[in-house]
Design a protein around this motif. Sequence first.
Motif, short mmCIF file in Angstrom:
data_model
loop_
_atom_site.label_atom_id
_atom_site.label_comp_id
_atom_site.label_asym_id
_atom_site.label_seq_id
_atom_site.Cartn_x
_atom_site.Cartn_y
_atom_site.Cartn_z
N GLY A 1 1.13 -1.21 -0.05
CA GLY A 1 0.00 0.11 0.47
C GLY A 1 0.87 1.66 -0.41
O GLY A 1 -0.17 2.48 0.43
N ASN A 2 2.15 1.27 0.09
CA ASN A 2 2.88 2.32 -0.48
C ASN A 2 2.95 2.74 -1.06
O ASN A 2 3.31 2.26 -2.60
CB ASN A 2 4.30 1.62 0.16
CG ASN A 2 4.80 1.62 1.31
OD1 ASN A 2 3.66 1.93 2.75
ND2 ASN A 2 5.56 0.55 2.08
N VAL A 3 2.48 4.58 -1.71
CA VAL A 3 2.87 4.46 -2.73
C VAL A 3 4.37 5.02 -3.19
O VAL A 3 5.14 5.05 -2.94
CB VAL A 3 2.37 6.13 -2.71
CG1 VAL A 3 2.68 6.57 -4.09
CG2 VAL A 3 1.04 6.76 -1.84
N THR A 4 4.24 4.53 -4.68
CA THR A 4 5.90 4.06 -5.61
C THR A 4 6.34 5.12 -6.62
O THR A 4 7.05 5.35 -6.94
CB THR A 4 5.73 2.96 -5.81
OG1 THR A 4 4.42 2.11 -7.11
CG2 THR A 4 5.64 1.43 -5.02
N SER A 5 4.76 5.68 -7.36
CA SER A 5 4.79 6.54 -8.17
C SER A 5 3.96 7.45 -8.22
O SER A 5 2.47 7.18 -8.02
CB SER A 5 5.40 5.69 -9.38
OG SER A 5 4.44 5.23 -10.32
N LEU A 6 3.87 8.51 -9.01
CA LEU A 6 2.44 9.32 -9.83
C LEU A 6 2.57 9.69 -10.86
O LEU A 6 3.34 10.56 -11.47
CB LEU A 6 2.32 10.52 -8.71
CG LEU A 6 1.92 10.26 -7.11
CD1 LEU A 6 2.45 11.87 -6.66
CD2 LEU A 6 0.64 10.11 -7.07
N GLU A 7 1.82 9.13 -11.57
CA GLU A 7 1.64 9.67 -13.27
C GLU A 7 0.77 10.34 -13.59
O GLU A 7 -0.31 10.15 -12.97
CB GLU A 7 1.24 8.51 -14.04
CG GLU A 7 2.12 7.20 -13.34
CD GLU A 7 3.40 7.28 -14.62
OE1 GLU A 7 3.68 7.84 -15.42
OE2 GLU A 7 4.64 6.44 -14.10
N PRO A 8 1.43 11.45 -13.84
CA PRO A 8 0.05 12.36 -14.66
C PRO A 8 -0.38 11.86 -15.76
O PRO A 8 -0.09 10.95 -17.14
CB PRO A 8 1.33 13.97 -14.87
CG PRO A 8 2.53 12.81 -15.93
CD PRO A 8 2.78 11.67 -14.51
N ILE A 9 -1.63 12.82 -16.06
CA ILE A 9 -2.97 12.22 -16.84
C ILE A 9 -3.05 14.08 -17.49
O ILE A 9 -3.77 14.77 -16.21
CB ILE A 9 -4.42 11.84 -15.82
CG1 ILE A 9 -3.43 9.80 -15.78
CG2 ILE A 9 -5.21 11.24 -17.57
CD1 ILE A 9 -4.90 10.08 -14.94
N HIS A 10 -3.32 13.98 -18.42
CA HIS A 10 -4.00 15.01 -18.88
C HIS A 10 -5.66 15.08 -19.45
O HIS A 10 -5.85 14.53 -19.49
CB HIS A 10 -3.39 15.69 -20.44
CG HIS A 10 -3.45 16.98 -20.53
ND1 HIS A 10 -4.79 17.42 -21.68
CD2 HIS A 10 -2.17 17.39 -21.35
CE1 HIS A 10 -4.83 18.41 -21.32
NE2 HIS A 10 -2.59 19.09 -21.39
N PRO A 11 -6.13 16.65 -18.35
CA PRO A 11 -6.78 16.93 -18.00
C PRO A 11 -8.12 16.41 -19.27
O PRO A 11 -9.03 16.17 -18.93
CB PRO A 11 -7.11 18.37 -17.62
CG PRO A 11 -5.78 18.67 -17.51
CD PRO A 11 -5.39 18.13 -17.86
N GLN A 12 -7.20 16.79 -20.39
CA GLN A 12 -8.49 16.27 -21.79
C GLN A 12 -8.66 15.04 -22.00
O GLN A 12 -9.36 14.77 -22.43
CB GLN A 12 -7.87 16.87 -22.99
CG GLN A 12 -6.42 16.45 -23.02
CD GLN A 12 -5.65 16.92 -24.48
OE1 GLN A 12 -6.26 18.40 -25.20
NE2 GLN A 12 -4.36 16.56 -25.06
N ASN A 13 -8.46 15.01 -21.31
CA ASN A 13 -8.80 12.63 -21.17
C ASN A 13 -9.34 12.53 -20.36
O ASN A 13 -9.65 10.83 -19.63
CB ASN A 13 -6.79 12.44 -20.97
CG ASN A 13 -6.08 12.41 -22.68
OD1 ASN A 13 -6.96 12.95 -23.41
ND2 ASN A 13 -4.89 12.51 -22.26
N VAL A 14 -9.55 13.69 -19.58
CA VAL A 14 -9.99 12.49 -18.03
C VAL A 14 -11.24 13.35 -18.25
O VAL A 14 -11.69 14.11 -17.80
CB VAL A 14 -9.25 13.44 -17.24
CG1 VAL A 14 -9.69 12.64 -15.63
CG2 VAL A 14 -8.43 12.23 -16.45
N THR A 15 -12.36 12.13 -17.89
CA THR A 15 -13.98 12.65 -17.28
C THR A 15 -14.59 12.22 -15.94
O THR A 15 -13.75 11.00 -15.86
CB THR A 15 -14.96 12.16 -18.79
OG1 THR A 15 -14.82 11.74 -20.01
CG2 THR A 15 -16.29 12.96 -17.90
#
Length: 386
Positions: free
Chosen positions: A118-132
Amino acid sequence: MRWPWQKKETRDNDPSWAALIPSGTSAGLPVSPGNAETISTVFSCVQSIAETIGGLPLLVYRQEDNGDRVRASDHSLYRVLHDQPNERQTALEFREQLTAHVLLWGNGYAEIKSDAAGNVTSLEPIHPQNVTVLKLPSGRIRYDVADPTTGKMRALLADEVLHLKDRTDNGIVGKSRIQVAREMLGGVLASQEHGNKAWANGARLSGVLQTDNVMTNESIGRLRESWEQQFSGYGNTGKTAILENGLKYAQLSMSNEDAQWLESRQFSVEEICRIFRVPPVLVADLRHANFSNSVEMNRWFVTHTLRRWLTMWEEGCERALLGPIARKRFFVEHNVEGLLRGDSTGRAAFYQSGIAAGWLLKSEARTLENLPALEGIDDAAQADAA
């Protein structure tokens, strides 16, 4: 794809979704986060905030039982936030990117990757135009993410996404400042396009060619084409026109000075700075700047502009990346000391008063100045205290 039990899903007037579509304005030009950044003041305001946030150290602290707080450099989240959130980006690049997304789109997203413990290993950015962002009938939030290359959708639950947002009306998604101010920005874009077209036409304003002779449609078209080829465009600026057969040139449009075009362009700088709450001096508008108020504006920038975005990052990371039990002992905070240090004379006076009053040690002052430790430098002060 929508499953039968998802019929009542709603975007809740998602401003991030609305920001995907350029909105028409009364100025006749659409406005979107993409073309808004072509305005130099918008780009500069976003950069002033985003690159400053990205450049500040974001640290994880541990609260000790005696009330002291120490850096938790051994915590798995410390490396992700302070050093490298993913394989492709440094901490500065990642936080600069997400901050810019929030400023332009109203929302910034990153997928949370964790290990088996459950330890956070990474954060991957997502462009807002690809998210609903969807609200399920159960009240839970789901993020539908589209692959920009294949168009395939995948669903992420709320605990799989670090979601940073600007001011929100529904508590789910943030409002895009670009869309809120689209009418004003549309006027700025129209003014910008007006100036560009003036240069494209050789910086000359429109007019008419007059003659007392009768001309056919064919001769009119030939004259117009010949005139534009010879005298239109900045490459033809300064050429001398020779008028034949009784032709006379009459200017129709008023000049840029008469229309106060330059003044309107200058006023737009102040208007855009109001949207992002950035002091004009930080975007190179030095009309009312001097040494004294420039220093004060830097402090104002930290206190009134950056505070909101710093708190957004700190509270957002604690909520999404630390569990309820961990939040009782660990917390996330920026180190803004470097932005508030002032000049060398002011810092020297600050350290001297702290050392004289006894709440600051000489060794601590050297640490704040990134100077190497000197053995025994605090011995005299500690002896006096004893």
